[in-house]
Every structure is written in structure tokens, then in C-alpha cells.
Write a protein that holds these residues in place. Structure first.
Motif, PDB file in Angstrom:
ATOM      1  N   VAL A  59       5.379  -3.096 -27.606  1.00  0.00           N
ATOM      2  CA  VAL A  59       6.093  -3.370 -28.857  1.00  0.00           C
ATOM      3  C   VAL A  59       5.311  -4.342 -29.737  1.00  0.00           C
ATOM      4  O   VAL A  59       5.882  -5.111 -30.488  1.00  0.00           O
ATOM      5  N   GLY A  60       3.998  -4.292 -29.615  1.00  0.00           N
ATOM      6  CA  GLY A  60       3.148  -5.140 -30.435  1.00  0.00           C
ATOM      7  C   GLY A  60       2.415  -6.181 -29.611  1.00  0.00           C
ATOM      8  O   GLY A  60       2.566  -6.250 -28.390  1.00  0.00           O
ATOM      9  N   PRO A  61       1.614  -7.014 -30.294  1.00  0.00           N
ATOM     10  CA  PRO A  61       0.785  -7.982 -29.573  1.00  0.00           C
ATOM     11  C   PRO A  61       1.566  -9.039 -28.809  1.00  0.00           C
ATOM     12  O   PRO A  61       1.030  -9.664 -27.905  1.00  0.00           O
ATOM     13  N   ASP A  62       2.836  -9.206 -29.144  1.00  0.00           N
ATOM     14  CA  ASP A  62       3.641 -10.186 -28.399  1.00  0.00           C
ATOM     15  C   ASP A  62       4.623  -9.506 -27.446  1.00  0.00           C
ATOM     16  O   ASP A  62       5.670 -10.036 -27.115  1.00  0.00           O
ATOM     17  N   THR A  63       4.234  -8.326 -26.961  1.00  0.00           N
ATOM     18  CA  THR A  63       5.016  -7.623 -25.939  1.00  0.00           C
ATOM     19  C   THR A  63       5.147  -8.519 -24.708  1.00  0.00           C
ATOM     20  O   THR A  63       4.157  -9.100 -24.257  1.00  0.00           O
ATOM     21  N   PRO A  64       6.348  -8.649 -24.143  1.00  0.00           N
ATOM     22  CA  PRO A  64       6.510  -9.475 -22.942  1.00  0.00           C
ATOM     23  C   PRO A  64       5.627  -9.008 -21.782  1.00  0.00           C
ATOM     24  O   PRO A  64       5.205  -7.851 -21.723  1.00  0.00           O
ATOM     25  N   MET A  65       5.381  -9.927 -20.876  1.00  0.00           N
ATOM     26  CA  MET A  65       4.559  -9.685 -19.692  1.00  0.00           C
ATOM     27  C   MET A  65       5.454  -9.766 -18.454  1.00  0.00           C
ATOM     28  O   MET A  65       6.402 -10.553 -18.415  1.00  0.00           O
ATOM     29  N   PHE A  66       5.143  -8.953 -17.443  1.00  0.00           N
ATOM     30  CA  PHE A  66       5.937  -8.911 -16.220  1.00  0.00           C
ATOM     31  C   PHE A  66       5.041  -9.276 -15.045  1.00  0.00           C
ATOM     32  O   PHE A  66       4.007  -8.660 -14.819  1.00  0.00           O
ATOM     33  N   LEU A  67       5.456 -10.283 -14.303  1.00  0.00           N
ATOM     34  CA  LEU A  67       4.655 -10.908 -13.262  1.00  0.00           C
ATOM     35  C   LEU A  67       5.021 -10.391 -11.878  1.00  0.00           C
ATOM     36  O   LEU A  67       6.191 -10.401 -11.494  1.00  0.00           O
ATOM     37  N   HIS A  68       3.992  -9.939 -11.148  1.00  0.00           N
ATOM     38  CA  HIS A  68       4.153  -9.623  -9.725  1.00  0.00           C
ATOM     39  C   HIS A  68       3.743 -10.873  -8.966  1.00  0.00           C
ATOM     40  O   HIS A  68       2.576 -11.266  -9.001  1.00  0.00           O
ATOM     41  N   LYS A  69       4.684 -11.510  -8.288  1.00  0.00           N
ATOM     42  CA  LYS A  69       4.346 -12.707  -7.520  1.00  0.00           C
ATOM     43  C   LYS A  69       3.712 -12.292  -6.206  1.00  0.00           C
ATOM     44  O   LYS A  69       4.259 -11.483  -5.469  1.00  0.00           O
ATOM     45  N   GLN A  70       2.517 -12.841  -5.953  1.00  0.00           N
ATOM     46  CA  GLN A  70       1.856 -12.635  -4.672  1.00  0.00           C
ATOM     47  C   GLN A  70       0.861 -13.773  -4.483  1.00  0.00           C
ATOM     48  O   GLN A  70       0.503 -14.458  -5.432  1.00  0.00           O
ATOM     49  N   SER A  71       0.427 -13.957  -3.257  1.00  0.00           N
ATOM     50  CA  SER A  71      -0.478 -15.058  -2.948  1.00  0.00           C
ATOM     51  C   SER A  71      -1.884 -14.765  -3.469  1.00  0.00           C
ATOM     52  O   SER A  71      -2.249 -13.620  -3.750  1.00  0.00           O
ATOM     53  N   TYR A  72      -2.663 -15.815  -3.559  1.00  0.00           N
ATOM     54  CA  TYR A  72      -4.068 -15.679  -3.952  1.00  0.00           C
ATOM     55  C   TYR A  72      -4.794 -14.746  -2.986  1.00  0.00           C
ATOM     56  O   TYR A  72      -5.534 -13.852  -3.409  1.00  0.00           O
ATOM     57  N   ASP A  73      -4.580 -14.940  -1.682  1.00  0.00           N
ATOM     58  CA  ASP A  73      -5.262 -14.118  -0.676  1.00  0.00           C
ATOM     59  C   ASP A  73      -4.877 -12.644  -0.818  1.00  0.00           C
ATOM     60  O   ASP A  73      -5.731 -11.765  -0.712  1.00  0.00           O
ATOM     61  N   GLU A  74      -3.591 -12.367  -1.038  1.00  0.00           N
ATOM     62  CA  GLU A  74      -3.160 -10.977  -1.240  1.00  0.00           C
ATOM     63  C   GLU A  74      -3.835 -10.368  -2.465  1.00  0.00           C
ATOM     64  O   GLU A  74      -4.272  -9.214  -2.438  1.00  0.00           O
ATOM     65  N   THR A  75      -3.939 -11.150  -3.512  1.00  0.00           N
ATOM     66  CA  THR A  75      -4.559 -10.667  -4.741  1.00  0.00           C
ATOM     67  C   THR A  75      -6.037 -10.371  -4.528  1.00  0.00           C
ATOM     68  O   THR A  75      -6.536  -9.322  -4.951  1.00  0.00           O
ATOM     69  N   MET A  76      -6.739 -11.286  -3.883  1.00  0.00           N
ATOM     70  CA  MET A  76      -8.170 -11.078  -3.639  1.00  0.00           C
ATOM     71  C   MET A  76      -8.405  -9.855  -2.757  1.00  0.00           C
ATOM     72  O   MET A  76      -9.337  -9.089  -2.979  1.00  0.00           O
ATOM     73  N   GLU A  77      -7.559  -9.678  -1.770  1.00  0.00           N
ATOM     74  CA  GLU A  77      -7.678  -8.510  -0.895  1.00  0.00           C
ATOM     75  C   GLU A  77      -7.436  -7.218  -1.672  1.00  0.00           C
ATOM     76  O   GLU A  77      -8.141  -6.238  -1.523  1.00  0.00           O
ATOM     77  N   GLN A  78      -6.434  -7.241  -2.542  1.00  0.00           N
ATOM     78  CA  GLN A  78      -6.069  -6.064  -3.324  1.00  0.00           C
ATOM     79  C   GLN A  78      -7.183  -5.672  -4.302  1.00  0.00           C
ATOM     80  O   GLN A  78      -7.439  -4.506  -4.516  1.00  0.00           O
ATOM     81  N   TYR A  79      -7.846  -6.651  -4.897  1.00  0.00           N
ATOM     82  CA  TYR A  79      -8.817  -6.362  -5.955  1.00  0.00           C
ATOM     83  C   TYR A  79     -10.271  -6.429  -5.517  1.00  0.00           C
ATOM     84  O   TYR A  79     -11.165  -6.273  -6.339  1.00  0.00           O
ATOM     85  N   SER A  80     -10.533  -6.656  -4.250  1.00  0.00           N
ATOM     86  CA  SER A  80     -11.916  -6.656  -3.774  1.00  0.00           C
ATOM     87  C   SER A  80     -12.244  -5.309  -3.155  1.00  0.00           C
ATOM     88  O   SER A  80     -11.606  -4.873  -2.223  1.00  0.00           O
ATOM     89  N   SER A  81     -13.175  -4.664  -3.734  1.00  0.00           N
ATOM     90  CA  SER A  81     -13.614  -3.363  -3.193  1.00  0.00           C
ATOM     91  C   SER A  81     -14.932  -2.998  -3.775  1.00  0.00           C
ATOM     92  O   SER A  81     -15.226  -3.080  -4.892  1.00  0.00           O
TER      93      SER A  81
END
Length: 81
Positions: A59-81
């Protein structure tokens, strides 16, 4: 700043990024919980509705953002490949 109507209890704060407008930030799982309790949706229905009709709505540049809460380690595991 635009807000996601009906998801006040899922609001977690304001997101800031260089050269961008501030945006309202909501907890993704709490938004799903709102749909389940308020609208009687199943979890599957709530997440599908949320993904398609709420998170997927630009709905434009100020469209709300939706946060998935997860740990740093989970995030690094998910995005490292």
C-alpha cells in the motif's frame, strides 16, 4: 505511516531504515492469533489469509512490516547456503 487495521494487539513498534519512511511493525504470529480468536479461523486459514491479504498487500512506501520472531542462530542457519 499506515497501520494494519484490527491488529493493534500485534503491534510491536516502528521500523526504521536509511532512506525509507518509518513503518509500523507487527508480530506475524500474533496477527495469526488475532484471526484465529477474532474471526474463528483455523491456524492454516489464518496464515494463508495473513500471507495473501495482509502481508502480501503493498500500500505504498509506508506499508507495514510483519516480523517473524526467531533466534539469531535460527536465522543464520536458515539463510546460510
Amino acid at each position: 505511516m499506515k497501520v494494519a487495521d484490527g491488529f493493534e494487539e500485534a503491534f510491536v513498534g516502528i521500523g526504521m531504515k536509511a532512506a525509507s519512511e518509518d513503518v509500523a511493525v507487527y508480530d506475524y504470529d500474533t496477527c495469526a492469533s488475532v484471526l484465529i480468536s477474532r474471526d474463528g479461523m483455523s491456524p492454516e486459514e489464518a496464515y494463508e489469509y495473513l500471507d495473501f491479504n495482509v502481508v502480501g498487500a503493498y500500500v505504498g512506501p509506508d506499508t507495514p512490516m510483519f516480523l517473524h520472531k526467531q533466534s539469531y542462530d535460527e536465522t543464520m542457519e536458515q539463510y546460510s547456503s
